[in-house]
Design a protein around this motif. Structure first.
Motif, PDB file in Angstrom:
ATOM      1  N   LYS A 117       0.841  -1.192   0.000  1.00 11.69           N
ATOM      2  CA  LYS A 117       0.000   0.000   0.000  1.00 11.69           C
ATOM      3  C   LYS A 117       0.873   1.238   0.000  1.00 11.69           C
ATOM      4  O   LYS A 117       1.845   1.329   0.762  1.00 11.69           O
ATOM      5  CB  LYS A 117      -0.906  -0.018   1.241  1.00 11.69           C
ATOM      6  CG  LYS A 117      -1.839   1.183   1.326  1.00 11.69           C
ATOM      7  CD  LYS A 117      -2.675   1.092   2.589  1.00 11.69           C
ATOM      8  CE  LYS A 117      -3.596   2.310   2.705  1.00 11.69           C
ATOM      9  NZ  LYS A 117      -4.400   2.270   3.951  1.00 11.69           N
ATOM     10  N   LEU A 118       0.537   2.186  -0.879  1.00 13.33           N
ATOM     11  CA  LEU A 118       1.282   3.440  -0.976  1.00 13.33           C
ATOM     12  C   LEU A 118       1.051   4.259   0.302  1.00 13.33           C
ATOM     13  O   LEU A 118      -0.089   4.505   0.701  1.00 13.33           O
ATOM     14  CB  LEU A 118       0.833   4.236  -2.199  1.00 13.33           C
ATOM     15  CG  LEU A 118       1.491   5.605  -2.412  1.00 13.33           C
ATOM     16  CD1 LEU A 118       2.990   5.453  -2.661  1.00 13.33           C
ATOM     17  CD2 LEU A 118       0.826   6.343  -3.568  1.00 13.33           C
ATOM     18  N   VAL A 119       2.165   4.654   0.942  1.00 12.34           N
ATOM     19  CA  VAL A 119       2.074   5.386   2.210  1.00 12.34           C
ATOM     20  C   VAL A 119       3.044   6.566   2.176  1.00 12.34           C
ATOM     21  O   VAL A 119       4.175   6.446   1.687  1.00 12.34           O
ATOM     22  CB  VAL A 119       2.408   4.463   3.407  1.00 12.34           C
ATOM     23  CG1 VAL A 119       2.399   5.258   4.717  1.00 12.34           C
ATOM     24  CG2 VAL A 119       1.417   3.315   3.482  1.00 12.34           C
ATOM     25  N   TYR A 120       2.582   7.695   2.734  1.00  7.53           N
ATOM     26  CA  TYR A 120       3.448   8.884   2.848  1.00  7.53           C
ATOM     27  C   TYR A 120       4.063   8.907   4.238  1.00  7.53           C
ATOM     28  O   TYR A 120       3.360   8.880   5.256  1.00  7.53           O
ATOM     29  CB  TYR A 120       2.631  10.145   2.609  1.00  7.53           C
ATOM     30  CG  TYR A 120       3.438  11.418   2.761  1.00  7.53           C
ATOM     31  CD1 TYR A 120       4.402  11.770   1.816  1.00  7.53           C
ATOM     32  CD2 TYR A 120       3.233  12.260   3.847  1.00  7.53           C
ATOM     33  CE1 TYR A 120       5.141  12.933   1.949  1.00  7.53           C
ATOM     34  CE2 TYR A 120       3.965  13.435   3.984  1.00  7.53           C
ATOM     35  CZ  TYR A 120       4.927  13.761   3.037  1.00  7.53           C
ATOM     36  OH  TYR A 120       5.665  14.921   3.165  1.00  7.53           O
ATOM     37  N   ASP A 121       5.403   8.950   4.269  1.00  3.40           N
ATOM     38  CA  ASP A 121       6.126   8.976   5.536  1.00  3.40           C
ATOM     39  C   ASP A 121       6.382  10.428   5.940  1.00  3.40           C
ATOM     40  O   ASP A 121       7.127  11.154   5.260  1.00  3.40           O
ATOM     41  CB  ASP A 121       7.454   8.219   5.397  1.00  3.40           C
ATOM     42  CG  ASP A 121       8.243   8.228   6.689  1.00  3.40           C
ATOM     43  OD1 ASP A 121       7.666   7.937   7.746  1.00  3.40           O
ATOM     44  OD2 ASP A 121       9.443   8.568   6.628  1.00  3.40           O
ATOM     45  N   LYS A 122       5.774  10.849   7.037  1.00  2.00           N
ATOM     46  CA  LYS A 122       5.875  12.249   7.455  1.00  2.00           C
ATOM     47  C   LYS A 122       7.286  12.601   7.923  1.00  2.00           C
ATOM     48  O   LYS A 122       7.724  13.750   7.792  1.00  2.00           O
ATOM     49  CB  LYS A 122       4.872  12.523   8.573  1.00  2.00           C
ATOM     50  CG  LYS A 122       3.423  12.432   8.119  1.00  2.00           C
ATOM     51  CD  LYS A 122       2.483  12.770   9.277  1.00  2.00           C
ATOM     52  CE  LYS A 122       1.025  12.693   8.815  1.00  2.00           C
ATOM     53  NZ  LYS A 122       0.084  13.002   9.926  1.00  2.00           N
ATOM     54  N   THR A 123       7.975  11.629   8.470  1.00  2.00           N
ATOM     55  CA  THR A 123       9.324  11.908   8.989  1.00  2.00           C
ATOM     56  C   THR A 123      10.285  12.274   7.855  1.00  2.00           C
ATOM     57  O   THR A 123      10.986  13.286   7.908  1.00  2.00           O
ATOM     58  CB  THR A 123       9.864  10.697   9.755  1.00  2.00           C
ATOM     59  OG1 THR A 123       8.960  10.368  10.813  1.00  2.00           O
ATOM     60  CG2 THR A 123      11.250  10.990  10.326  1.00  2.00           C
ATOM     61  N   GLN A 168       3.885  -0.189   2.136  1.00  2.00           N
ATOM     62  CA  GLN A 168       3.797  -1.031   3.325  1.00  2.00           C
ATOM     63  C   GLN A 168       2.918  -2.249   3.057  1.00  2.00           C
ATOM     64  O   GLN A 168       2.062  -2.246   2.181  1.00  2.00           O
ATOM     65  CB  GLN A 168       3.205  -0.237   4.503  1.00  2.00           C
ATOM     66  CG  GLN A 168       4.118   0.818   5.085  1.00  2.00           C
ATOM     67  CD  GLN A 168       3.477   1.525   6.264  1.00  2.00           C
ATOM     68  OE1 GLN A 168       2.276   1.392   6.512  1.00  2.00           O
ATOM     69  NE2 GLN A 168       4.305   2.266   7.033  1.00  2.00           N
ATOM     70  N   SER A 169       3.137  -3.282   3.872  1.00  2.00           N
ATOM     71  CA  SER A 169       2.275  -4.462   3.838  1.00  2.00           C
ATOM     72  C   SER A 169       1.005  -4.152   4.622  1.00  2.00           C
ATOM     73  O   SER A 169       0.888  -3.090   5.257  1.00  2.00           O
ATOM     74  CB  SER A 169       3.000  -5.660   4.456  1.00  2.00           C
ATOM     75  OG  SER A 169       3.219  -5.427   5.843  1.00  2.00           O
ATOM     76  N   GLU A 170       0.082  -5.139   4.617  1.00  5.54           N
ATOM     77  CA  GLU A 170      -1.149  -4.947   5.366  1.00  5.54           C
ATOM     78  C   GLU A 170      -0.882  -4.830   6.862  1.00  5.54           C
ATOM     79  O   GLU A 170      -1.650  -4.217   7.602  1.00  5.54           O
ATOM     80  CB  GLU A 170      -2.117  -6.092   5.082  1.00  5.54           C
ATOM     81  CG  GLU A 170      -2.684  -6.068   3.675  1.00  5.54           C
ATOM     82  CD  GLU A 170      -3.670  -7.192   3.446  1.00  5.54           C
ATOM     83  OE1 GLU A 170      -3.740  -8.113   4.312  1.00  5.54           O
ATOM     84  OE2 GLU A 170      -4.370  -7.165   2.424  1.00  5.54           O
ATOM     85  N   ALA A 171       0.208  -5.424   7.284  1.00  9.59           N
ATOM     86  CA  ALA A 171       0.565  -5.368   8.702  1.00  9.59           C
ATOM     87  C   ALA A 171       1.192  -4.039   9.083  1.00  9.59           C
ATOM     88  O   ALA A 171       1.461  -3.782  10.266  1.00  9.59           O
ATOM     89  CB  ALA A 171       1.514  -6.513   9.047  1.00  9.59           C
ATOM     90  N   GLY A 172       1.463  -3.188   8.095  1.00  6.72           N
ATOM     91  CA  GLY A 172       2.050  -1.883   8.382  1.00  6.72           C
ATOM     92  C   GLY A 172       3.552  -1.863   8.358  1.00  6.72           C
ATOM     93  O   GLY A 172       4.181  -0.883   8.786  1.00  6.72           O
ATOM     94  N   ASN A 173       4.174  -2.908   7.843  1.00  5.31           N
ATOM     95  CA  ASN A 173       5.627  -2.963   7.728  1.00  5.31           C
ATOM     96  C   ASN A 173       6.056  -2.428   6.360  1.00  5.31           C
ATOM     97  O   ASN A 173       5.381  -2.638   5.349  1.00  5.31           O
ATOM     98  CB  ASN A 173       6.118  -4.405   7.895  1.00  5.31           C
ATOM     99  CG  ASN A 173       5.754  -4.965   9.254  1.00  5.31           C
ATOM    100  OD1 ASN A 173       5.884  -4.286  10.274  1.00  5.31           O
ATOM    101  ND2 ASN A 173       5.285  -6.216   9.268  1.00  5.31           N
ATOM    102  N   TRP A 174       7.191  -1.768   6.367  1.00  2.00           N
ATOM    103  CA  TRP A 174       7.699  -1.245   5.101  1.00  2.00           C
ATOM    104  C   TRP A 174       8.179  -2.400   4.226  1.00  2.00           C
ATOM    105  O   TRP A 174       9.067  -3.140   4.601  1.00  2.00           O
ATOM    106  CB  TRP A 174       8.863  -0.267   5.313  1.00  2.00           C
ATOM    107  CG  TRP A 174       8.439   1.043   5.913  1.00  2.00           C
ATOM    108  CD1 TRP A 174       8.704   1.495   7.161  1.00  2.00           C
ATOM    109  CD2 TRP A 174       7.664   2.056   5.275  1.00  2.00           C
ATOM    110  NE1 TRP A 174       8.165   2.719   7.380  1.00  2.00           N
ATOM    111  CE2 TRP A 174       7.505   3.105   6.215  1.00  2.00           C
ATOM    112  CE3 TRP A 174       7.074   2.187   4.016  1.00  2.00           C
ATOM    113  CZ2 TRP A 174       6.805   4.270   5.933  1.00  2.00           C
ATOM    114  CZ3 TRP A 174       6.370   3.340   3.723  1.00  2.00           C
ATOM    115  CH2 TRP A 174       6.233   4.362   4.664  1.00  2.00           C
ATOM    116  N   VAL A 175       7.577  -2.523   3.047  1.00  2.00           N
ATOM    117  CA  VAL A 175       8.025  -3.488   2.044  1.00  2.00           C
ATOM    118  C   VAL A 175       9.012  -2.807   1.101  1.00  2.00           C
ATOM    119  O   VAL A 175      10.028  -3.398   0.717  1.00  2.00           O
ATOM    120  CB  VAL A 175       6.828  -4.061   1.260  1.00  2.00           C
ATOM    121  CG1 VAL A 175       7.299  -5.043   0.193  1.00  2.00           C
ATOM    122  CG2 VAL A 175       5.834  -4.725   2.200  1.00  2.00           C
TER     123      VAL A 175
END
Length: 450
Positions: A22-28, A35-42
């Motif tokens: 899943k496409l995710v924007y990293d604020k840091t 990320q995977s469904e579990a929220g880990n960075w793939v």
């Protein structure tokens, strides 16, 4: 059977892995990753821009890194290098990779980061045509007639699908080069299509065909296009401050003598509509001394320029016009003869006199108030400008427009009255204004007939 089952399981696992990303924007880091469904960075966040994964069994996503667009696979590896300026072009490359098109069948414009030059790459981002251009646009059309606009030495031309320059770099804008490329692709209108451009060294305007070759030599300071589609037979050109007309091969139809493009266009219409051109006259000034005369539709002088001002002949084919000479207006015939003396203060007065001549009215039917230049006294002339009532009055107005009871306000000894067509006062000069004398003259005329 067992081997087939294993391969199917592997394929489904890979598909599920890609779909789970899943496409995710990293604020840091203020970058994008997946990320995977579990929220880990793939795929760790490092992209300035990114899109969701697309495709079937061969998944891919368009991403932006270091200011350029490229395409990554589900492992985050670049399958199309980030060399593309445009997101849509990178997406096209990803689609090509997905269907496993032969690399290089289609190429894409890309800029070399080392020197800023443009060339064309395959969907892997490998140079297919070396970066030698100042700018480049995507290919259009279909093989073997695909073309792309490229810029070199400040001008635009077109290359074909093999990278060969097929349209010379002469156009000012990429849209013009692409329009020429379209004509080249369909191989039509070779003898008709013309496009205006300037000479790279002189800056003068001319016209080229769709191969970028000069058809009308660049010699004009300004030009108009051959119609919106560049197929029209004639156009207007400006040279040494004046406008004329040419055809698509540069043959002069009207000499550049007209003040405005509209005047040249009007002259062209006479030619196109088959009017009696030998009778057509148009007022213009001589560029050498500013004197006015009349030209025909071709710009040749028909009445030599020697007047201070000039008007149109009626419909430009009439038999008279007016002109100002030595400070006063007169009536001019269509061959330049003087139909009246230059005695009129206004062009409209001279025009009325010319109309009287043109309609063959009786000489002296109407009289015109004129001030004598020498004595400053007023009298009346006929339409030829000859004195009928000698200039002895202090002021004079037009005759009331009725033939049988003609009277005109006139001033003598400081007072206004009305005179008849012989110059005799029929209404005594006892009024302070010409308006009062005019009203008295009307009352007199109602009861008096000659």
């Amino acid at each position: 059977m067992k081997r087939t089952t294993i391969l199917l399981i592997i394929a489904l696992f890979a598909l599920g892995s890609a779909q789970a990303q899943k496409l995710v924007y990293d604020k840091t880091s203020q970058t994008f990753g997946y990320q995977s469904e579990a929220g880990n960075w793939v795929i760790n966040p490092r992209f300035q821009r990114a899109s969701e994964f697309d495709g079937g069994s061969r998944k891919w996503a368009v991403v932006k890194l270091d200011g350029r667009w490229g395409v990554i696979d589900v492992d985050g590896h670049f399958i199309c290098r980030n060399v593309f300026e445009d997101r849509d072009i990178a997406r096209q490359a990803g689609q090509e990779w997905e269907v496993q098109t032969e690399p290089g069948k289609w190429v894409y414009p890309a800029r070399n980061q080392a020197d800023g030059r443009w060339g064309y790459v395959d969907y892997y981002g490998r140079w297919h045509y070396q970066p030698v251009y100042e700018a480049a646009r995507p290919h259009q059309g279909k093989d073997p007639k695909s073309y792309a606009a490229v810029k070199k030495d400040g001008r635009w031309g077109c290359i074909d699908g093999r990278g060969v320059l097929v349209i010379a770099n002469i156009f000012l804008r990429p849209e013009q080069a692409e329009e020429a490329g379209q004509q080249w692709a369909i191989s039509r209108n070779y003898y008709k299509w013309r496009l205006a451009t300037t000479h790279p060294q002189t800056g003068l305007w001319g016209f080229v065909d769709y191969l970028g070759r000069w058809v009308v030599k660049p010699q004009y300071s300004e030009v108009k296009p051959f119609g919106s589609d560049n197929y029209y037979e004639y156009t207007q050109v400006k040279q040494e401050g004046r406008w004329g007309n040419i055809d698509r091969n540069g043959e002069v139809i009207s000499l550049p003598i007209f003040f405005s493009c509209d005047e040249a266009t009007y002259a062209l219409r006479q030619y196109e509509h088959g009017r009696a051109l030998e009778a057509w006259r148009y007022p213009v000034t001589n560029p050498a001394d500013g004197k006015w005369g009349w030209v025909d539709w071709s710009g040749e002088w028909r009445i030599e320029p020697r007047f201070e001002e000039a008007t149109h002949f009626a419909n430009d084919t009439g038999l008279f016009a007016t002109a100002k000479y030595d400070g006063y207006w007169m009536v001019i015939g269509d061959t330049g003869e003087f139909l009246s003396r230059n005695v009129f203060t206004l062009s409209s007065e001279a025009w009325t006199a010319g109309n009287e001549w043109d309609t063959e009215q009786e000489l002296g039917h109407w009289l015109y108030p004129i001030m004598d230049r020498g004595t400053q006294a007023w009298g009346y002339v006929d339409y030829r400008g000859q004195w009928v009532i000698k200039p002895t009055l202090e002021d004079a107005k037009l005759f009331i427009n009725v033939w049988n009871d003609r009277v005109a306000p006139a001033k003598m000894d400081g007072k206004w009255g009305c005179i008849d067509h012989t110059g005799q006062f029929v209404v005594k000069n006892q009024y302070n204004t010409s308006a009062d004398a005019y009203m008295a003259g009307r009352r007199w005329a109602e009861g008096k007939r000659f």
